[in-house]
Design a protein around this motif. Sequence first.
Motif, PDB file in Angstrom:
ATOM      1  N   GLU A 248       0.811  -1.233   0.000  1.00  0.00           N
ATOM      2  CA  GLU A 248       0.000   0.000   0.000  1.00  0.00           C
ATOM      3  C   GLU A 248       0.839   1.275   0.000  1.00  0.00           C
ATOM      4  N   ASN A 249       2.121   1.171   0.408  1.00  0.00           N
ATOM      5  CA  ASN A 249       3.013   2.344   0.407  1.00  0.00           C
ATOM      6  C   ASN A 249       3.840   2.450  -0.865  1.00  0.00           C
ATOM      7  N   GLY A 250       3.585   1.547  -1.827  1.00  0.00           N
ATOM      8  CA  GLY A 250       4.336   1.572  -3.084  1.00  0.00           C
ATOM      9  C   GLY A 250       5.684   0.892  -3.007  1.00  0.00           C
ATOM     10  N   VAL A 251       5.925   0.138  -1.926  1.00  0.00           N
ATOM     11  CA  VAL A 251       7.208  -0.568  -1.754  1.00  0.00           C
ATOM     12  C   VAL A 251       7.056  -1.973  -2.351  1.00  0.00           C
ATOM     13  N   PRO A 252       7.993  -2.384  -3.244  1.00  0.00           N
ATOM     14  CA  PRO A 252       7.856  -3.697  -3.887  1.00  0.00           C
ATOM     15  C   PRO A 252       8.128  -4.854  -2.940  1.00  0.00           C
ATOM     16  N   LEU A 253       7.323  -5.900  -3.034  1.00  0.00           N
ATOM     17  CA  LEU A 253       7.547  -7.134  -2.286  1.00  0.00           C
ATOM     18  C   LEU A 253       8.502  -8.012  -3.096  1.00  0.00           C
ATOM     19  N   GLN A 254       9.252  -8.884  -2.415  1.00  0.00           N
ATOM     20  CA  GLN A 254      10.244  -9.711  -3.116  1.00  0.00           C
ATOM     21  C   GLN A 254       9.601 -10.546  -4.225  1.00  0.00           C
ATOM     22  N   MET A 255       8.447 -11.142  -3.923  1.00  0.00           N
ATOM     23  CA  MET A 255       7.751 -11.952  -4.933  1.00  0.00           C
ATOM     24  C   MET A 255       6.247 -11.718  -4.785  1.00  0.00           C
TER      25      MET A 255
ATOM     26  N   LEU B 183       5.807 -11.101 -10.284  1.00  0.00           N
ATOM     27  CA  LEU B 183       7.138 -10.519 -10.479  1.00  0.00           C
ATOM     28  C   LEU B 183       8.049 -10.869  -9.306  1.00  0.00           C
ATOM     29  N   VAL B 184       9.321 -11.077  -9.623  1.00  0.00           N
ATOM     30  CA  VAL B 184      10.325 -11.438  -8.613  1.00  0.00           C
ATOM     31  C   VAL B 184      11.498 -10.467  -8.741  1.00  0.00           C
ATOM     32  N   GLY B 185      11.997  -9.975  -7.586  1.00  0.00           N
ATOM     33  CA  GLY B 185      13.178  -9.107  -7.606  1.00  0.00           C
ATOM     34  C   GLY B 185      12.924  -7.795  -8.334  1.00  0.00           C
ATOM     35  N   GLN B 186      13.985  -7.230  -8.944  1.00  0.00           N
ATOM     36  CA  GLN B 186      13.929  -5.954  -9.685  1.00  0.00           C
ATOM     37  C   GLN B 186      13.203  -4.876  -8.877  1.00  0.00           C
ATOM     38  N   LYS B 187      13.546  -4.776  -7.588  1.00  0.00           N
ATOM     39  CA  LYS B 187      12.784  -3.911  -6.683  1.00  0.00           C
ATOM     40  C   LYS B 187      12.844  -2.439  -7.081  1.00  0.00           C
ATOM     41  N   ASP B 188      14.019  -1.947  -7.455  1.00  0.00           N
ATOM     42  CA  ASP B 188      14.145  -0.530  -7.831  1.00  0.00           C
ATOM     43  C   ASP B 188      13.327  -0.216  -9.078  1.00  0.00           C
ATOM     44  N   ALA B 189      13.422  -1.097 -10.063  1.00  0.00           N
ATOM     45  CA  ALA B 189      12.688  -0.883 -11.320  1.00  0.00           C
ATOM     46  C   ALA B 189      11.179  -0.915 -11.079  1.00  0.00           C
TER      47      ALA B 189
ATOM     48  N   VAL C  76      14.985   3.769 -16.428  1.00  0.00           N
ATOM     49  CA  VAL C  76      14.902   2.776 -15.349  1.00  0.00           C
ATOM     50  C   VAL C  76      15.776   1.596 -15.740  1.00  0.00           C
ATOM     51  N   ARG C  77      16.679   1.198 -14.859  1.00  0.00           N
ATOM     52  CA  ARG C  77      17.616   0.105 -15.160  1.00  0.00           C
ATOM     53  C   ARG C  77      17.112  -1.194 -14.565  1.00  0.00           C
ATOM     54  N   THR C  78      17.202  -2.266 -15.339  1.00  0.00           N
ATOM     55  CA  THR C  78      16.887  -3.605 -14.818  1.00  0.00           C
ATOM     56  C   THR C  78      18.196  -4.390 -14.722  1.00  0.00           C
ATOM     57  N   ALA C  79      18.360  -5.139 -13.629  1.00  0.00           N
ATOM     58  CA  ALA C  79      19.611  -5.865 -13.366  1.00  0.00           C
ATOM     59  C   ALA C  79      19.410  -7.363 -13.542  1.00  0.00           C
ATOM     60  N   PRO C  80      20.484  -8.126 -13.853  1.00  0.00           N
ATOM     61  CA  PRO C  80      20.351  -9.589 -13.986  1.00  0.00           C
ATOM     62  C   PRO C  80      19.883 -10.220 -12.677  1.00  0.00           C
ATOM     63  N   TYR C  81      19.177 -11.338 -12.773  1.00  0.00           N
ATOM     64  CA  TYR C  81      18.669 -12.052 -11.601  1.00  0.00           C
ATOM     65  C   TYR C  81      19.771 -12.919 -10.985  1.00  0.00           C
ATOM     66  N   ASN C  82      19.736 -13.051  -9.656  1.00  0.00           N
ATOM     67  CA  ASN C  82      20.662 -13.990  -9.010  1.00  0.00           C
ATOM     68  C   ASN C  82      20.028 -15.388  -8.988  1.00  0.00           C
ATOM     69  N   THR C  83      20.772 -16.381  -8.485  1.00  0.00           N
ATOM     70  CA  THR C  83      20.317 -17.788  -8.542  1.00  0.00           C
ATOM     71  C   THR C  83      19.019 -18.009  -7.767  1.00  0.00           C
ATOM     72  N   SER C  84      18.892 -17.418  -6.572  1.00  0.00           N
ATOM     73  CA  SER C  84      17.681 -17.632  -5.762  1.00  0.00           C
ATOM     74  C   SER C  84      16.456 -17.011  -6.428  1.00  0.00           C
ATOM     75  N   GLU C  85      16.642 -15.833  -7.093  1.00  0.00           N
ATOM     76  CA  GLU C  85      15.527 -15.189  -7.807  1.00  0.00           C
ATOM     77  C   GLU C  85      15.106 -16.040  -9.014  1.00  0.00           C
ATOM     78  N   MET C  86      16.118 -16.606  -9.687  1.00  0.00           N
ATOM     79  CA  MET C  86      15.810 -17.491 -10.823  1.00  0.00           C
ATOM     80  C   MET C  86      15.001 -18.703 -10.365  1.00  0.00           C
ATOM     81  N   GLU C  87      15.366 -19.219  -9.202  1.00  0.00           N
ATOM     82  CA  GLU C  87      14.664 -20.375  -8.642  1.00  0.00           C
ATOM     83  C   GLU C  87      13.191 -20.033  -8.398  1.00  0.00           C
TER      84      GLU C  87
END
Length: 456
Positions: A28-35, A39-45, A361-372
């Motif tokens: 509700e505050n516009g803060v991204p959840l991990q999953m 969508l997974v990760g890419q919190k800044d984007a 807006v920059r998107t970054a590569p996913y790490n192994t746990s995010e890929m999982e």
Amino acid sequence: MKIEEVKSTVKTQRIAAHSHVKGLGLDENGVPLQMAAGLVGQKDAREAAGVVVDLIKSKKMSGRALLLAGPPGTGKTAIALAIAQELGNKVPFCPMVGSEVFSSEIKKTEVLMENFRRSIGLRIRETKEVYEGEVTELTPVETENPMGGYGKTISNVVIGLKTAKGTKQLKLDPSIYETLQREKVEVGDVIYIEANSGAVKRQGRSDNFATEFDLETEEYVPLPKGEVHKKKEVVQDVTLHDLDAANARPQGGQDVLSIVGQMMKPKKTEITDKLRTEINKIVNKYIDQGIAELVPGVLFIDEVHMLDLECFTYLHKSLESAIAPIVIFATNRGRCVIRGTDDIISPHGIPLDLLDRLLIVRTAPYNTSEMEQIIRLRAQTEGLNVEDAAIQALSEIGSNTTLRYAVQLLTPANQTSKVNGRTQITKDDIMEVHSLFLDAKRSAKFLQEENTKYMM
């Protein structure tokens, strides 16, 4: 006795690359959840995209542009589609690829302008005199054919409409009977008929018949309140391109030459600036009168580096116009030559003067746990049963190759598990299909080693 199970006739939606994306997954505050929301990760984007959605909803983003920049497979298209999901169905969202502009039929700038106009909606509110209710009677009245012969023709149709407040019996023109047949109107359906135009709209089946069938194909609506004859506000959503196309179509006569001329017409016709200017005047008049409201939508241009210098110059002009949508670009290129030039190198293949206007807006590569997490989500979306060891193996493969390659191995691995008589995808299935299909890196290495065996 043979007993068959009745299958639902609901059209099943094909599972596409981004079927799992339901939104940006913000709290509700516009803060991204991990999953969340697919969508997974890419919190800044995602947080930046959330700010853009708020700007669009408050109508403070019109005519501005956003650039999603990052390596391949980092979720740029997924974020753009998530923005569309957050805005809802009523806000136009027009996706295109940069290479679409290179058409043999119409100019590059015309393709861009068409998509610009597709991305701008117009919500028209009209108060119409209507007859609304549940159909209690539908009786066509036949008469002798005035042209002679043995057949009979329909002279009128008697229709009974019921609301919570009363009932009415109407005698309608035979042309309306054809419309009723086209709409597949039956006794028990809730419809409304416009008094002036005679247009018929079927809203659904009355909820009194909700227990009639156990199928999900029917939409049940409550019995309308008030009188049968009433004034109703009707809201229509159209895009500016719909208005352009409707007015650009020549209204030929019914003679043979007109019909042949329409058949010989090319598939695509360019819409003139003069016509668009006239339509803009009418649209502005409707907005000033309060009849209509402009809904700036989103134009998503993927692989924007495929556009050339002429297109970028045209985008400058289009973004500055009074009626402009929100434009989202996406690219996976670093510093490269701008298409249409020989030696001008620029970040993302976009001219610097246009790049200055963009929010990047920059998107970054996913790490192994995010890929999982993403692989687990895709398996769930595709309805696949995968063991944990297989998902870990896939995420490791994705880290060494690409996420797209790892996700693509799920379906062939499922087929392999079925052949082996299993209902669950195991690590062995993953390793088997990994050995059968090459990824880009292994294919390039193989070509390097076997270079002499291929034609130059």
